[in-house]
Design a protein around this motif. Structure first.
Motif, PDB file in Angstrom:
ATOM      1  N   ALA A   1       0.831  -1.205   0.000  1.00 42.28           N
ATOM      2  CA  ALA A   1       0.000   0.000   0.000  1.00 42.28           C
ATOM      3  C   ALA A   1       0.863   1.251   0.000  1.00 42.28           C
ATOM      4  O   ALA A   1       0.461   2.298  -0.507  1.00 42.28           O
ATOM      5  N   GLY A   2       2.049   1.149   0.543  1.00 41.33           N
ATOM      6  CA  GLY A   2       2.887   2.325   0.685  1.00 41.33           C
ATOM      7  C   GLY A   2       2.254   3.209   1.750  1.00 41.33           C
ATOM      8  O   GLY A   2       1.075   3.507   1.676  1.00 41.33           O
ATOM      9  N   VAL A   3       3.025   3.584   2.743  1.00 41.66           N
ATOM     10  CA  VAL A   3       2.410   4.329   3.829  1.00 41.66           C
ATOM     11  C   VAL A   3       2.221   5.773   3.403  1.00 41.66           C
ATOM     12  O   VAL A   3       3.146   6.565   3.381  1.00 41.66           O
ATOM     13  N   GLY A   4       1.012   6.086   3.014  1.00 43.40           N
ATOM     14  CA  GLY A   4       0.729   7.443   2.586  1.00 43.40           C
ATOM     15  C   GLY A   4       0.254   8.283   3.753  1.00 43.40           C
ATOM     16  O   GLY A   4       0.952   9.159   4.244  1.00 43.40           O
ATOM     17  N   THR A   5      -0.946   7.973   4.219  1.00 46.06           N
ATOM     18  CA  THR A   5      -1.502   8.744   5.325  1.00 46.06           C
ATOM     19  C   THR A   5      -1.710   7.806   6.500  1.00 46.06           C
ATOM     20  O   THR A   5      -1.645   6.591   6.365  1.00 46.06           O
ATOM     21  N   LYS A   6      -1.977   8.408   7.625  1.00 51.30           N
ATOM     22  CA  LYS A   6      -2.212   7.612   8.823  1.00 51.30           C
ATOM     23  C   LYS A   6      -3.448   6.728   8.633  1.00 51.30           C
ATOM     24  O   LYS A   6      -3.485   5.583   9.054  1.00 51.30           O
ATOM     25  N   GLU A   7      -4.459   7.296   7.960  1.00 54.74           N
ATOM     26  CA  GLU A   7      -5.696   6.543   7.755  1.00 54.74           C
ATOM     27  C   GLU A   7      -5.425   5.274   6.938  1.00 54.74           C
ATOM     28  O   GLU A   7      -5.883   4.195   7.278  1.00 54.74           O
ATOM     29  N   ASP A   8      -4.639   5.438   5.869  1.00 57.76           N
ATOM     30  CA  ASP A   8      -4.342   4.269   5.047  1.00 57.76           C
ATOM     31  C   ASP A   8      -3.538   3.235   5.822  1.00 57.76           C
ATOM     32  O   ASP A   8      -3.761   2.035   5.702  1.00 57.76           O
ATOM     33  N   PHE A   9      -2.605   3.741   6.599  1.00 51.38           N
ATOM     34  CA  PHE A   9      -1.778   2.859   7.415  1.00 51.38           C
ATOM     35  C   PHE A   9      -2.657   2.093   8.385  1.00 51.38           C
ATOM     36  O   PHE A   9      -2.524   0.879   8.554  1.00 51.38           O
ATOM     37  N   TYR A  10      -3.598   2.794   8.979  1.00 54.26           N
ATOM     38  CA  TYR A  10      -4.542   2.190   9.923  1.00 54.26           C
ATOM     39  C   TYR A  10      -5.311   1.051   9.265  1.00 54.26           C
ATOM     40  O   TYR A  10      -5.353  -0.070   9.762  1.00 54.26           O
ATOM     41  N   TRP A  11      -5.917   1.356   8.119  1.00 59.12           N
ATOM     42  CA  TRP A  11      -6.777   0.343   7.492  1.00 59.12           C
ATOM     43  C   TRP A  11      -5.980  -0.787   6.857  1.00 59.12           C
ATOM     44  O   TRP A  11      -6.475  -1.893   6.702  1.00 59.12           O
ATOM     45  N   THR A  12      -4.747  -0.508   6.473  1.00 56.64           N
ATOM     46  CA  THR A  12      -3.889  -1.557   5.947  1.00 56.64           C
ATOM     47  C   THR A  12      -3.610  -2.585   7.040  1.00 56.64           C
ATOM     48  O   THR A  12      -3.754  -3.791   6.834  1.00 56.64           O
ATOM     49  N   LEU A  13      -3.208  -2.088   8.214  1.00 60.02           N
ATOM     50  CA  LEU A  13      -2.953  -3.011   9.317  1.00 60.02           C
ATOM     51  C   LEU A  13      -4.246  -3.691   9.763  1.00 60.02           C
ATOM     52  O   LEU A  13      -4.264  -4.872  10.087  1.00 60.02           O
ATOM     53  N   HIS A  14      -5.319  -2.911   9.741  1.00 64.33           N
ATOM     54  CA  HIS A  14      -6.629  -3.441  10.140  1.00 64.33           C
ATOM     55  C   HIS A  14      -7.019  -4.628   9.258  1.00 64.33           C
ATOM     56  O   HIS A  14      -7.501  -5.651   9.747  1.00 64.33           O
ATOM     57  N   ALA A  15      -6.781  -4.488   7.970  1.00 64.26           N
ATOM     58  CA  ALA A  15      -7.170  -5.532   7.016  1.00 64.26           C
ATOM     59  C   ALA A  15      -6.491  -6.855   7.344  1.00 64.26           C
ATOM     60  O   ALA A  15      -7.058  -7.924   7.131  1.00 64.26           O
ATOM     61  N   VAL A  16      -5.268  -6.774   7.850  1.00 65.44           N
ATOM     62  CA  VAL A  16      -4.513  -7.997   8.103  1.00 65.44           C
ATOM     63  C   VAL A  16      -4.740  -8.518   9.521  1.00 65.44           C
ATOM     64  O   VAL A  16      -4.900  -9.716   9.729  1.00 65.44           O
TER      65      VAL A  16
ATOM     66  N   ILE B   1      -3.307   4.297  20.849  1.00 60.91           N
ATOM     67  CA  ILE B   1      -2.325   4.468  21.917  1.00 60.91           C
ATOM     68  C   ILE B   1      -0.919   4.246  21.375  1.00 60.91           C
ATOM     69  O   ILE B   1       0.008   4.982  21.671  1.00 60.91           O
ATOM     70  N   PHE B   2      -0.798   3.239  20.537  1.00 65.15           N
ATOM     71  CA  PHE B   2       0.522   2.862  20.034  1.00 65.15           C
ATOM     72  C   PHE B   2       1.130   3.975  19.187  1.00 65.15           C
ATOM     73  O   PHE B   2       2.320   4.271  19.290  1.00 65.15           O
ATOM     74  N   PHE B   3       0.315   4.581  18.344  1.00 67.02           N
ATOM     75  CA  PHE B   3       0.872   5.566  17.416  1.00 67.02           C
ATOM     76  C   PHE B   3       0.565   6.996  17.834  1.00 67.02           C
ATOM     77  O   PHE B   3       0.644   7.911  17.038  1.00 67.02           O
ATOM     78  N   ARG B   4       0.188   7.157  19.108  1.00 73.84           N
ATOM     79  CA  ARG B   4      -0.104   8.494  19.591  1.00 73.84           C
ATOM     80  C   ARG B   4       1.202   9.222  19.870  1.00 73.84           C
ATOM     81  O   ARG B   4       2.221   8.599  20.137  1.00 73.84           O
ATOM     82  N   LYS B   5       1.134  10.510  19.826  1.00 69.68           N
ATOM     83  CA  LYS B   5       2.269  11.353  20.239  1.00 69.68           C
ATOM     84  C   LYS B   5       3.506  11.154  19.381  1.00 69.68           C
ATOM     85  O   LYS B   5       4.530  11.726  19.638  1.00 69.68           O
ATOM     86  N   ARG B   6       3.447  10.255  18.431  1.00 70.84           N
ATOM     87  CA  ARG B   6       4.659  10.050  17.654  1.00 70.84           C
ATOM     88  C   ARG B   6       4.401  10.654  16.306  1.00 70.84           C
ATOM     89  O   ARG B   6       3.688  10.049  15.537  1.00 70.84           O
ATOM     90  N   GLY B   7       4.971  11.814  16.072  1.00 70.90           N
ATOM     91  CA  GLY B   7       4.708  12.582  14.864  1.00 70.90           C
ATOM     92  C   GLY B   7       4.259  11.693  13.742  1.00 70.90           C
ATOM     93  O   GLY B   7       3.201  11.849  13.188  1.00 70.90           O
ATOM     94  N   TYR B   8       5.063  10.707  13.465  1.00 75.50           N
ATOM     95  CA  TYR B   8       4.665   9.657  12.544  1.00 75.50           C
ATOM     96  C   TYR B   8       5.611   8.496  12.737  1.00 75.50           C
ATOM     97  O   TYR B   8       6.252   8.381  13.794  1.00 75.50           O
ATOM     98  N   LEU B   9       5.683   7.622  11.774  1.00 75.49           N
ATOM     99  CA  LEU B   9       6.515   6.440  11.960  1.00 75.49           C
ATOM    100  C   LEU B   9       7.950   6.751  12.343  1.00 75.49           C
ATOM    101  O   LEU B   9       8.525   6.093  13.186  1.00 75.49           O
ATOM    102  N   GLU B  10       8.507   7.808  11.712  1.00 71.18           N
ATOM    103  CA  GLU B  10       9.902   8.141  11.994  1.00 71.18           C
ATOM    104  C   GLU B  10      10.113   8.340  13.491  1.00 71.18           C
ATOM    105  O   GLU B  10      11.032   7.782  14.083  1.00 71.18           O
ATOM    106  N   ARG B  11       9.202   9.111  14.059  1.00 73.64           N
ATOM    107  CA  ARG B  11       9.372   9.379  15.478  1.00 73.64           C
ATOM    108  C   ARG B  11       9.107   8.135  16.308  1.00 73.64           C
ATOM    109  O   ARG B  11       9.757   7.894  17.317  1.00 73.64           O
ATOM    110  N   LEU B  12       8.158   7.395  15.862  1.00 77.59           N
ATOM    111  CA  LEU B  12       7.885   6.139  16.553  1.00 77.59           C
ATOM    112  C   LEU B  12       9.129   5.270  16.571  1.00 77.59           C
ATOM    113  O   LEU B  12       9.514   4.715  17.585  1.00 77.59           O
ATOM    114  N   MET B  13       9.785   5.226  15.417  1.00 72.38           N
ATOM    115  CA  MET B  13      10.985   4.400  15.328  1.00 72.38           C
ATOM    116  C   MET B  13      12.060   4.905  16.270  1.00 72.38           C
ATOM    117  O   MET B  13      12.731   4.133  16.932  1.00 72.38           O
ATOM    118  N   ALA B  14      12.183   6.212  16.335  1.00 71.82           N
ATOM    119  CA  ALA B  14      13.181   6.791  17.221  1.00 71.82           C
ATOM    120  C   ALA B  14      12.889   6.387  18.670  1.00 71.82           C
ATOM    121  O   ALA B  14      13.788   6.050  19.425  1.00 71.82           O
TER     122      ALA B  14
END
Lengths: 147, 309
Positions: free
Chosen positions: A41-56, A73-86
């Motif tokens: 899917a390529g991570v475009g927006t948070k919504e797409d990322f959400y539903w992509t994971l949801h589908a699986v 909760i998991f992806f809160r406060k983390r600007g996006y994946l980059e920050r989450l990874m950090a």
């Protein structure tokens, strides 16, 4: 995305573990599926990322609620994946972290699933109740039989 | 190649959404995401939800937009391999044997060989779906899987794992290009997890009021602005009641069509009561709305619509 695939994989793995702890049964295969899906899917927006994971990850309608809570909760406060990874990276670096890992992940899980664990606990209590009723009945049945 | 030539699977979620919209299917982005992933990853799609929310329609839309053949397997209690995969045409085989004997053919091995050839094979939907199709891999719709028995479900799991079927007398038939599988369930029972694990799952719920309004306007062109708003508002209010069977999107569309045929411009209690049978299919549900209930709901809905303006 300059995201090294490994980090994404680790995060999905952690997220899957969190979901499992929340009561969604997931096999190792679904982690691989999730990774493949996110790549597709390529991570475009948070919504797409959400539903992509949801589908699986979600295979039952009731699990949607758990997934939703966990994701927020998991992806809160983390600007996006980059920050989450950090944020996740200290747990991932090298050998010395190994000893800390169970503790750290437990802490993550605790933080993640205050709500969900309550649900789990409730479920357990119900099961316990059921067991008691059965044994009560068994006792009675045995008594009747003796007389 | 005709105009209906096979189109490539959409390349992104946006493209999937557009593909559906072009066929007048207004989907949420979540559904488009699942469809996109299923097409891209070659996984079956498992759609669950109440009756009449448009699950079956998705398979039809995919078939028409992608230019693929639609093969439908309607499930029911007692569905067996004979009606789902293949069956030998027993009567024709008997005639062939008799004919061969009458011609003086006594080589039994040869008769057997002749009789168990593809000529006498009746191909049912699952087997048809595994065969190559000039317009590309077909869409296999397995409708209302919850109505079949668990034994069939287990068999299906096997087929979906390898996309192959073994016929003892003929050998193994394997799909060169696996079909695009769409499985639907009304959830009258829980489908086994093993099957769901193979699929991408999506719960198709009732649409939101704004989405349903778009659907009504797209599908019932003649309907007026005010009527469509009220129809959707009333149906949405009905779904909040604890009915035995809440009206689905299909019922909303039927009702909107019926009312616009009756030249209604707005809802009035008498007309609603008269046409309630289009929306509600159970006498108990209709009985619940007798008396002042319809008027009450209408008033309530009108206040809500006004508040929204």
């Amino acid at each position: 995305m300059d995201d090294p695939q490994g980090r994404l994989a680790e995060n999905i793995l952690y997220f899957a573990r969190a979901l499992r702890a929340a009561g969604i049964p997931l096999g190792p295969r679904s982690v691989l599926d999730a990774l493949a899906a996110v790549m597709a899917a390529g991570v475009g927006t948070k919504e797409d990322f959400y539903w992509t994971l949801h589908a699986v990850f979600v295979k039952r309608h009731e699990h949607s609620v758990l997934f939703d809570q966990a994701f927020k909760i998991f992806f809160r406060k983390r600007g996006y994946l980059e920050r989450l990874m950090a944020m996740m990276s200290p747990e991932m670096t090298g050998a010395p972290a190994q000893a800390d890992q169970p503790q750290a992940s437990q802490r993550v899980l605790d933080a993640l699933f205050q709500g969900a664990e309550k649900i789990e606990r409730e479920k357990e209590e119900v099961e316990l109740d059921a067991r008691f009723t059965v044994s009560d009945r068994e006792v009675l049945e045995r008594k009747d039989f003796a007389r | 190649m005709t105009k209906n030539a096979t189109k490539l699977a959409p390349s992104s979620i946006d493209a999937t959404l557009k593909l559906l919209a072009d066929a007048n299917y207004l989907a949420d982005r979540s559904l488009a995401t699942v469809l996109f992933l299923a097409l891209k990853m070659g996984r079956p799609i498992f759609l669950e939800g109440e009756a009449g929310v448009g699950k079956t329609e998705i398979a039809k839309v995919l078939s028409s937009t992608l230019g693929r053949r639609l093969i439908r397997l309607q499930c029911y209690e007692g569905l067996d391999v004979g009606s789902a995969v293949y069956e030998w045409n027993y009567a024709a085989q008997m005639i062939a044997i008799r004919a061969a004997e009458a011609e003086g053919e006594h080589d039994s091995a040869r008769i057997q060989n002749d009789v168990f050839s593809e000529r006498f094979l009746i191909k049912r939907p699952l087997l048809q779906a595994l065969e190559p199709d000039p317009s590309g891999a077909p869409i296999l719709l397995i409708d209302e899987l919850d109505r079949s028995d668990e034994a069939f479900e287990a068999f299906l799991l096997e087929v979906l794992a390898d996309f192959q079927v073994t016929i003892p007398e003929l050998g193994t038939i394997k799909a060169e290009h696996p079909p695009i599988v769409v499985i639907t369930s009304n959830r009258t029972r829980e489908i086994h997890d093993a099957l769901k694990r193979r699929c991408l799952y999506h719960w198709v719920g009732y649409p939101t009021a704004s989405r349903e309004l778009e659907i009504v306007r797209a599908k019932v062109p003649g309907v007026g602005k005010k009527l469509s708003e009220q129809v959707v508002g009333f149906v949405q209010a009905l779904r909040k009641l604890d009915l035995f069977k809440s009206p689905g999107v299909a019922e909303t569309l039927d009702w909107a069509t019926a009312l616009s045929e009756l030249d209604a411009i707005a809802l009035d209690p008498a007309q609603v009561s008269d046409t309630l049978g289009v929306l509600l299919k159970y006498q108990d549900d209709i009985a619940r709305l007798e008396g002042g209930k319809v008027k009450e709901l209408l008033d309530q809905m009108q206040t809500e619509l006004r508040a929204a303006e």
